[in-house]
Design a protein around this motif. Structure first.
Motif, short mmCIF file in Angstrom:
data_model
loop_
_atom_site.label_atom_id
_atom_site.label_comp_id
_atom_site.label_asym_id
_atom_site.label_seq_id
_atom_site.Cartn_x
_atom_site.Cartn_y
_atom_site.Cartn_z
N ASP A 1 2.57 1.20 14.69
CA ASP A 1 2.27 1.35 16.10
C ASP A 1 0.75 1.28 16.27
OD1 ASP A 1 2.14 4.07 18.45
OD2 ASP A 1 2.30 1.93 18.79
N GLN A 2 0.33 0.19 16.91
CA GLN A 2 -1.11 -0.01 17.05
C GLN A 2 -1.58 0.67 18.33
OE1 GLN A 2 -2.21 -3.97 16.24
NE2 GLN A 2 -4.35 -3.42 16.05
N GLN A 3 -2.45 1.65 18.17
CA GLN A 3 -2.86 2.46 19.30
C GLN A 3 -4.00 1.84 20.09
OE1 GLN A 3 -2.88 6.84 18.55
NE2 GLN A 3 -2.70 6.21 16.42
N VAL A 4 -4.74 0.96 19.44
CA VAL A 4 -5.86 0.28 20.11
C VAL A 4 -5.67 -1.21 19.89
CG1 VAL A 4 -8.36 0.00 20.22
CG2 VAL A 4 -7.38 2.25 19.73
N LYS A 5 -5.66 -1.96 20.97
CA LYS A 5 -5.37 -3.39 20.87
C LYS A 5 -6.44 -4.23 21.54
CE LYS A 5 -0.35 -2.70 20.96
NZ LYS A 5 0.91 -3.02 21.65
N GLN A 6 -6.86 -5.25 20.84
CA GLN A 6 -7.72 -6.27 21.42
C GLN A 6 -6.93 -7.57 21.34
OE1 GLN A 6 -11.22 -4.58 18.89
NE2 GLN A 6 -12.14 -5.97 20.39
N ASN A 7 -6.43 -8.01 22.44
CA ASN A 7 -5.46 -9.10 22.44
C ASN A 7 -6.07 -10.49 22.31
OD1 ASN A 7 -3.11 -7.49 22.66
ND2 ASN A 7 -3.58 -7.14 24.81
N SER A 8 -7.39 -10.57 22.48
CA SER A 8 -8.04 -11.88 22.33
C SER A 8 -8.74 -11.93 21.00
CB SER A 8 -9.06 -12.10 23.46
OG SER A 8 -8.43 -12.10 24.71
N PRO A 9 -8.25 -12.72 20.05
CA PRO A 9 -8.93 -12.80 18.75
C PRO A 9 -10.27 -13.50 18.82
CG PRO A 9 -6.90 -14.11 18.76
CD PRO A 9 -7.01 -13.47 20.10
N SER A 10 -10.46 -14.34 19.82
CA SER A 10 -11.74 -15.04 19.91
C SER A 10 -12.07 -15.33 21.37
CB SER A 10 -11.69 -16.35 19.11
OG SER A 10 -10.72 -17.22 19.65
N LEU A 11 -13.39 -15.51 21.60
CA LEU A 11 -13.89 -15.79 22.94
C LEU A 11 -15.14 -16.64 22.79
CD1 LEU A 11 -13.87 -15.16 26.03
CD2 LEU A 11 -15.31 -13.20 25.52
N SER A 12 -15.23 -17.69 23.59
CA SER A 12 -16.39 -18.57 23.55
C SER A 12 -17.04 -18.57 24.92
CB SER A 12 -15.96 -19.99 23.14
OG SER A 12 -17.08 -20.82 22.98
N VAL A 13 -18.35 -18.31 24.96
CA VAL A 13 -19.08 -18.18 26.22
C VAL A 13 -20.38 -18.96 26.13
CG1 VAL A 13 -20.24 -16.54 27.76
CG2 VAL A 13 -18.07 -15.93 26.70
#
Lengths: 113, 111
Positions: A1-13
């Motif tokens: 059970d993952q309590q903290v989630k970052q759903n975007s593995p990558s981001l380009s700006v």
């Protein structure tokens, strides 16, 4: 059970624009949230934090927003610079006790010139 | 500036060897932690300590052991290294009302 989630593995700006990194959590007992920046083969470096009694904290180019009802926080970086390219980890902890940090999976941010 | 140090930074070692990863801090903090991170994954807590003579297992099961004989020193030991132990190991410390400070990590490769 993952309590903290970052759903975007990558981001380009693009350089100079705003970078927005998102994080969701499930444990309502968390009352302190942190963002760390990490380069490969290095330890995480603390960026900014926010207590659950606040909804915004700002430090220079970095601002963290907390929406407790949605159990969501975000990190805004503006303006984005090439040196910001790294992996960003969201972390949460309970302020009492062992103060163990629970981390998200990280988002790799790439700033393009 | 964080004063927490890990040695070695990189270690390549053969299967079956005993290894000790060193972690020292000069901040006088009671709480110290060991995290393990594989590439592209989150950091997982494997050990923590409230203070001298206090050690606890973390959320991720690990075959490593730790000791805390002095406040400033929190070494991690693997009695018999295996390729599955290949990972990055990160030591951290925190004060009562501060963020966690991390060392530079040890990247361990077991061949």
């Amino acid at each position: 059970d993952q309590q903290v989630k970052q759903n975007s593995p990558s981001l380009s700006v693009q350089e100079g624009r705003i970078s927005i990194l998102n994080c969701d959590y499930t444990n309502s007992m968390f009352d302190y949230f942190l963002w760390y920046k990490k380069y490969p083969a290095e330890g995480p470096t603390f960026l900014i934090s926010i207590s659950s009694i606040k909804d915004k904290n700002e430090d220079g180019r970095f601002t963290v927003f907390l929406n407790k009802s949605a159990k969501h926080l975000s990190l805004h970086i503006v303006p984005s610079q090439p040196g910001d390219s790294a992996v960003y980890f969201c972390a949460a902890r309970k302020h009492q006790g062992a103060q163990k940090l629970v981390f998200g999976q990280g988002t790799r941010l790439t700033i393009n010139p | 500036e964080a004063d927490i140090y890990q040695t070695p930074r990189y270690l390549v070692i053969g299967t079956g060897k005993k290894i000790t990863l060193e972690c020292s801090q000069t901040m006088g903090h009671d709480k110290m932690y060991w995290y393990q991170q594989d590439p592209g994954m989150e950091l997982h807590l494997i050990h923590y300590s409230y203070g001298v003579n206090s050690t606890e297992k973390g959320d991720l099961s690990s075959e490593s052991t730790v000791s805390r004989i002095r406040t400033e020193h929190f070494p991690l030991t693997l009695e018999s290294a295996r390729p599955s132990h290949t990972s990055q190991y990160l030591c951290a410390t925190t004060g009562q009302y501060t963020e966690a400070f991390f060392g530079q990590g040890t990247r361990l490769t077991v061949v």
